[in-house]
Motif scaffolding. Sequence first.
Motif, PDB file in Angstrom:
ATOM      1  N   LEU A  90      31.694  25.483  90.967  1.00  0.00           N
ATOM      2  CA  LEU A  90      31.005  26.564  90.262  1.00  0.00           C
ATOM      3  C   LEU A  90      29.549  26.219  89.934  1.00  0.00           C
ATOM      4  N   LEU A 315      29.505  31.891  84.482  1.00  0.00           N
ATOM      5  CA  LEU A 315      30.499  32.881  84.903  1.00  0.00           C
ATOM      6  C   LEU A 315      30.002  34.277  84.540  1.00  0.00           C
ATOM      7  N   LEU A 328      42.232  37.007  90.138  1.00  0.00           N
ATOM      8  CA  LEU A 328      42.004  35.565  90.053  1.00  0.00           C
ATOM      9  C   LEU A 328      43.237  34.826  89.546  1.00  0.00           C
ATOM     10  N   LEU A 438      34.652  39.690  94.946  1.00  0.00           N
ATOM     11  CA  LEU A 438      33.651  39.145  94.034  1.00  0.00           C
ATOM     12  C   LEU A 438      32.263  39.188  94.636  1.00  0.00           C
ATOM     13  N   THR A 449      27.444  32.139  93.175  1.00  0.00           N
ATOM     14  CA  THR A 449      28.334  32.182  92.019  1.00  0.00           C
ATOM     15  C   THR A 449      29.647  32.862  92.362  1.00  0.00           C
ATOM     16  N   SER A 452      31.733  30.641  94.430  1.00  0.00           N
ATOM     17  CA  SER A 452      32.116  29.469  93.642  1.00  0.00           C
ATOM     18  C   SER A 452      33.338  29.751  92.786  1.00  0.00           C
ATOM     19  N   ILE A 453      33.414  30.953  92.224  1.00  0.00           N
ATOM     20  CA  ILE A 453      34.547  31.301  91.371  1.00  0.00           C
ATOM     21  C   ILE A 453      35.847  31.226  92.163  1.00  0.00           C
ATOM     22  N   THR A 456      36.627  27.594  92.970  1.00  0.00           N
ATOM     23  CA  THR A 456      37.067  26.894  91.765  1.00  0.00           C
ATOM     24  C   THR A 456      38.535  27.161  91.490  1.00  0.00           C
TER      25      THR A 456
END
Length: 531
Positions: A90, A315, A328, A438, A449, A452-453, A456
Amino acid sequence: MSSSSTSTVALDSAPHDHRPPLYNAGRLGQARQLLGVAILCLSMLLTQSSLGQTVLPIRSIARTFDVESSDAQQSWFAASFSLTVGTFVLPAGRIGDLVGHKTVVIVGYAVLSVWSLLAGLSHYTGSYVFFDVCRAMQGLGCAVLLPNSLAILGRVFAPGTYAKHLSFSFFAATAPNGFLVGALFTTLMDMNSRLGWQWGFYIMAITAAALAVLCIWILPNEAEMRAVSAAWESDTKPESSEPSTPIEKKAPLWQRIDLFGTLTGIIGLVLFNFAFNQALVVGWQTPYIYALLLVGLLFIGVFIYGESKALFPLLPTSVFHLSGTFILLSLACGWASFGIWLFYVNLMQQTIRGYSPIFTLLTFVPAGVAGIVAAFSSAHILGKTSPPFVMLLSLIAFCTGSCVAGNAPVRVESLPYIASAIMPFGMDMSFPAASIILSDFLPAHQQGTASSIVNTVVNYSIALGLGFAGVVETHVNEGGRNVLKGYRGAFYMGMGFAGAGVALALVNWGMHLRESKQSQRDKDETEAEKF
């Protein structure tokens, strides 16, 4: 991908021939573009290859470091890698948003190369702690690679296009085959008495170094990616890939990188996951395990509170509406079950059924073939239906594969192969679906970002899932006297994760259907009022 006359983007949108190619490829044209997409997809392949390097030859590596009798210590060979990938991916995406995705991809390949070399050399030290550190640093390199590779793909393809769906599917298709490649090379090296498992890591180091050099020449720079973003019909301003407000441009670097959120998030995630996995080694009766858990939870709480107050949160709050949260959570459950399936199928085949490492590898071959089919069918399905429905299908695949493998009688040796052919549909349908959702929620300058979420959640849930499964295993295997019962208990933990994911995905799909019907009803009423 594209030339002066043909391109994936052009094929996807024939009426809009005024769009530029994927990016300015200069005199190399289509060759450079194809190589660029291939290099970005190889970041996922090498990440999964790095994971596979310690799964199949795990017994040989354990003998090298004299921990052959400790399954708990051996779990760190994979868990240390997934832990750092899930923790650092992230902030790595945010750094890429600020300094340029191409630069960070090059750094990621360089880090992976250096620490792969050191991981191979660690066999001379005989220290499993040093090897685990090297594995964690390999994960750091992959954490830097993944979100920024996906960010470049997200920036050079317009939102919602088939070309974007296809590129993300290519990216996902490399995952199961990457695992097979890494496991195969390391196992073959281990079977050669003149070489050894460490040569698998040397090959990884050479490959990553070569890719780092190629990235300098082949990948598009920031100016090229901004030009492509400006050509999208939904984004006509070239400046859109830059920070969108004067305040953000003038803010100090520590605020733009969300230094407070980065530090508290990393500390919290590392301590919490380390405590869970280390408890398998030293036992839950050890006081510092509970101390680390509590401190980790404290830092995670501080991180969540700080993100709600941060000027530039790590975030983005726009991602965490109700539907995004359900997606998620279901993604986390599915990939936790995948990590458990992967680790314990290997142990079942080698320990219970007595397979050799190379013969165990054959168990996962169906996953490679099915992974390709699943990845490209998901691109087609995403174009025909909604991402929430695709997420539901992927969780059903995770749950089915876990149940087939976990309940397979020892004498029925065909069932693990069937499970191996099912699990990739969970992997390769969930990953692009969540990434596309996303990616389309956020502007061009936050593509790192967004990806990355997803990364992660995927990688951290693998590491955390192994921790939960290990706890169950050690508590039901009767002090190590009933190994099979312990493995079954771990599989049941994976089935529980997958089942919870199915329930979450089903609720989310129901919400999506209700919202779609309400939207259509409002549209019909508006049309009726016009007449």
